[in-house]
Write a protein that holds these residues in place. Structure first.
Motif, mmCIF file in Angstrom:
data_model
loop_
_atom_site.group_PDB
_atom_site.id
_atom_site.type_symbol
_atom_site.label_atom_id
_atom_site.label_comp_id
_atom_site.label_asym_id
_atom_site.label_seq_id
_atom_site.Cartn_x
_atom_site.Cartn_y
_atom_site.Cartn_z
ATOM 1 N N PRO A 1 0.826 -1.207 0.000
ATOM 2 C CA PRO A 1 0.000 0.000 0.000
ATOM 3 C C PRO A 1 0.863 1.262 0.000
ATOM 4 O O PRO A 1 1.940 1.290 0.581
ATOM 5 C CB PRO A 1 -0.797 -0.132 1.309
ATOM 6 N N VAL A 2 0.376 2.277 -0.678
ATOM 7 C CA VAL A 2 1.094 3.551 -0.746
ATOM 8 C C VAL A 2 0.927 4.281 0.582
ATOM 9 O O VAL A 2 -0.194 4.418 1.097
ATOM 10 C CB VAL A 2 0.552 4.423 -1.897
ATOM 11 N N ALA A 3 2.039 4.696 1.146
ATOM 12 C CA ALA A 3 1.988 5.394 2.435
ATOM 13 C C ALA A 3 1.236 6.716 2.298
ATOM 14 O O ALA A 3 1.401 7.430 1.310
ATOM 15 C CB ALA A 3 3.409 5.647 2.938
ATOM 16 N N ARG A 4 0.406 7.011 3.261
ATOM 17 C CA ARG A 4 -0.358 8.254 3.262
ATOM 18 C C ARG A 4 0.579 9.418 3.586
ATOM 19 O O ARG A 4 1.340 9.357 4.546
ATOM 20 C CB ARG A 4 -1.483 8.167 4.290
ATOM 21 N N VAL A 5 0.500 10.470 2.804
ATOM 22 C CA VAL A 5 1.352 11.640 3.033
ATOM 23 C C VAL A 5 0.802 12.419 4.224
ATOM 24 O O VAL A 5 -0.392 12.733 4.264
ATOM 25 C CB VAL A 5 1.382 12.545 1.785
ATOM 26 N N PRO A 6 1.632 12.701 5.234
ATOM 27 C CA PRO A 6 1.156 13.465 6.387
ATOM 28 C C PRO A 6 0.557 14.809 5.968
ATOM 29 O O PRO A 6 1.009 15.427 5.001
ATOM 30 C CB PRO A 6 2.427 13.666 7.228
ATOM 31 N N ARG A 7 -0.446 15.241 6.705
ATOM 32 C CA ARG A 7 -1.166 16.465 6.337
ATOM 33 C C ARG A 7 -0.240 17.674 6.291
ATOM 34 O O ARG A 7 -0.362 18.533 5.399
ATOM 35 C CB ARG A 7 -2.302 16.721 7.334
ATOM 36 N N GLU A 8 0.694 17.761 7.234
ATOM 37 C CA GLU A 8 1.593 18.906 7.248
ATOM 38 C C GLU A 8 2.471 18.939 6.007
ATOM 39 O O GLU A 8 2.781 20.006 5.481
ATOM 40 C CB GLU A 8 2.453 18.897 8.520
ATOM 41 N N GLU A 9 2.883 17.768 5.544
ATOM 42 C CA GLU A 9 3.689 17.718 4.317
ATOM 43 C C GLU A 9 2.846 18.101 3.107
ATOM 44 O O GLU A 9 3.331 18.778 2.189
ATOM 45 C CB GLU A 9 4.283 16.326 4.114
ATOM 46 N N VAL A 10 1.589 17.658 3.089
ATOM 47 C CA VAL A 10 0.689 18.045 1.997
ATOM 48 C C VAL A 10 0.571 19.558 1.926
ATOM 49 O O VAL A 10 0.701 20.162 0.857
ATOM 50 C CB VAL A 10 -0.709 17.411 2.185
ATOM 51 N N ARG A 11 0.335 20.176 3.081
ATOM 52 C CA ARG A 11 0.177 21.626 3.119
ATOM 53 C C ARG A 11 1.467 22.332 2.709
ATOM 54 O O ARG A 11 1.442 23.335 1.993
ATOM 55 C CB ARG A 11 -0.257 22.066 4.526
ATOM 56 N N ARG A 12 2.597 21.812 3.158
ATOM 57 C CA ARG A 12 3.873 22.434 2.805
ATOM 58 C C ARG A 12 4.109 22.367 1.304
ATOM 59 O O ARG A 12 4.535 23.355 0.687
ATOM 60 C CB ARG A 12 5.008 21.722 3.561
ATOM 61 N N PHE B 1 -0.435 16.457 -6.386
ATOM 62 C CA PHE B 1 -1.689 15.975 -5.821
ATOM 63 C C PHE B 1 -2.837 16.227 -6.795
ATOM 64 O O PHE B 1 -2.671 16.909 -7.810
ATOM 65 C CB PHE B 1 -1.993 16.672 -4.482
ATOM 66 N N THR B 2 -4.005 15.713 -6.449
ATOM 67 C CA THR B 2 -5.214 16.018 -7.200
ATOM 68 C C THR B 2 -5.805 17.337 -6.686
ATOM 69 O O THR B 2 -5.445 17.810 -5.595
ATOM 70 C CB THR B 2 -6.263 14.915 -7.025
ATOM 71 N N LYS B 3 -6.707 17.908 -7.477
ATOM 72 C CA LYS B 3 -7.345 19.151 -7.036
ATOM 73 C C LYS B 3 -8.138 18.930 -5.756
ATOM 74 O O LYS B 3 -8.272 19.835 -4.925
ATOM 75 C CB LYS B 3 -8.249 19.691 -8.145
ATOM 76 N N GLY B 4 -8.644 17.713 -5.583
ATOM 77 C CA GLY B 4 -9.384 17.420 -4.359
ATOM 78 C C GLY B 4 -8.528 17.573 -3.120
ATOM 79 O O GLY B 4 -9.027 17.965 -2.054
ATOM 80 N N ALA B 5 -7.224 17.237 -3.230
ATOM 81 C CA ALA B 5 -6.330 17.390 -2.087
ATOM 82 C C ALA B 5 -6.176 18.855 -1.706
ATOM 83 O O ALA B 5 -6.047 19.193 -0.524
ATOM 84 C CB ALA B 5 -4.957 16.787 -2.413
ATOM 85 N N VAL B 6 -6.215 19.739 -2.702
ATOM 86 C CA VAL B 6 -6.113 21.171 -2.405
ATOM 87 C C VAL B 6 -7.350 21.617 -1.643
ATOM 88 O O VAL B 6 -7.266 22.267 -0.594
ATOM 89 C CB VAL B 6 -5.964 21.993 -3.703
ATOM 90 N N TYR B 7 -8.522 21.245 -2.166
ATOM 91 C CA TYR B 7 -9.761 21.710 -1.548
ATOM 92 C C TYR B 7 -10.051 21.026 -0.214
ATOM 93 O O TYR B 7 -10.851 21.536 0.577
ATOM 94 C CB TYR B 7 -10.931 21.518 -2.512
#
Length: 220
Positions: A4-15, A44-50
């Motif tokens: 399984p693909v590791a989930r990217v931590p939220r703080e890293e997504v935001r950064r 990321f996908t646009k959904g990740a931004v929103y």
């Protein structure tokens, strides 16, 4: 087979979204930037931004707050690392001037947003509280620095924070327009002159400096 693909931590997504937004805003301008392009650049996908920001305006507001707060913290660390209380004002001026010169894309974006906020109530509604919060933090930083260095601020500290906030934005605009004449040395000189005009050593601090610099006469 792959796991399984590791989930990217939220703080890293935001950064990553912040970094991508700076890049896209710099290239396209704020008005021309699209959320799907920011998502693509971030990977990321646009959904990740929103899922992290309700709108482009909200992304912008949080980006400015995060970036400005980081610059303030880094600047304080750099000045403290030099450990030159007698030249603290000059060191602060140099850090601010370098920030304008080395982050031209960022300062162009701030200039664009300030102009847009003056015309667009929706942008202003999000942007104005961010600027107020940053002014408050700057005022608190200036107050703490004055106490630590034994110097007095000769104008209300909130007024000084507003002056410096406006000065930085104005100088960034002038540097972007005429970088050959409004260069780093010129920016440093302007910041230094402004700070020297509103700070003065308290009598006790000045006496201590004079006393430590002057050899004591031997008692007869």
């Amino acid at each position: 087979m792959t796991g399984p693909v590791a989930r990217v931590p939220r703080e890293e997504v935001r950064r990553r979204l912040f970094d991508a937004a700076v890049s896209v805003f710099a290239e396209r301008g704020y008005a021309g930037a699209r959320m799907d392009e920011i998502a693509r650049v971030a990977g990321f996908t646009k959904g990740a931004v929103y899922s992290n920001f309700s709108s482009k305006h909200a992304l912008l507001a949080e980006l400015i707050e995060d970036k400005a707060r980081t610059q303030l913290v880094v600047g304080n660390v750099e000045v403290r690392a030099q450990n030159r209380p007698h030249a603290a004002l000059e060191d602060i001026a140099e850090v601010w001037a370098r920030g304008i010169v080395e982050q031209e894309a960022w300062t162009r974006l701030l200039t664009e947003i300030a102009q847009l906020a003056a015309r667009d109530p929706e942008v202003r509604e999000l942007y104005a509280p961010v600027r107020r919060g940053l002014r408050t933090e700057l005022a608190d930083t200036l107050r703490a620095a004055a106490e630590e260095l034994g110097i007095e601020i000769t104008v209300p500290v909130e007024q000084l924070a507003l002056t410096l906030q406006a000065l930085r934005l104005g100088l960034a605009l002038e540097h972007g327009t005429d970088p050959d004449r409004v260069d780093r040395a010129t920016l440093t000189a302007v910041f230094t002159a402004t700070l020297r005009g509103v700070f003065r050593h308290t009598s006790s601090a000045a006496d201590l400096r004079t006393e430590s610099a002057t050899p004591r006469e031997e008692s007869e």
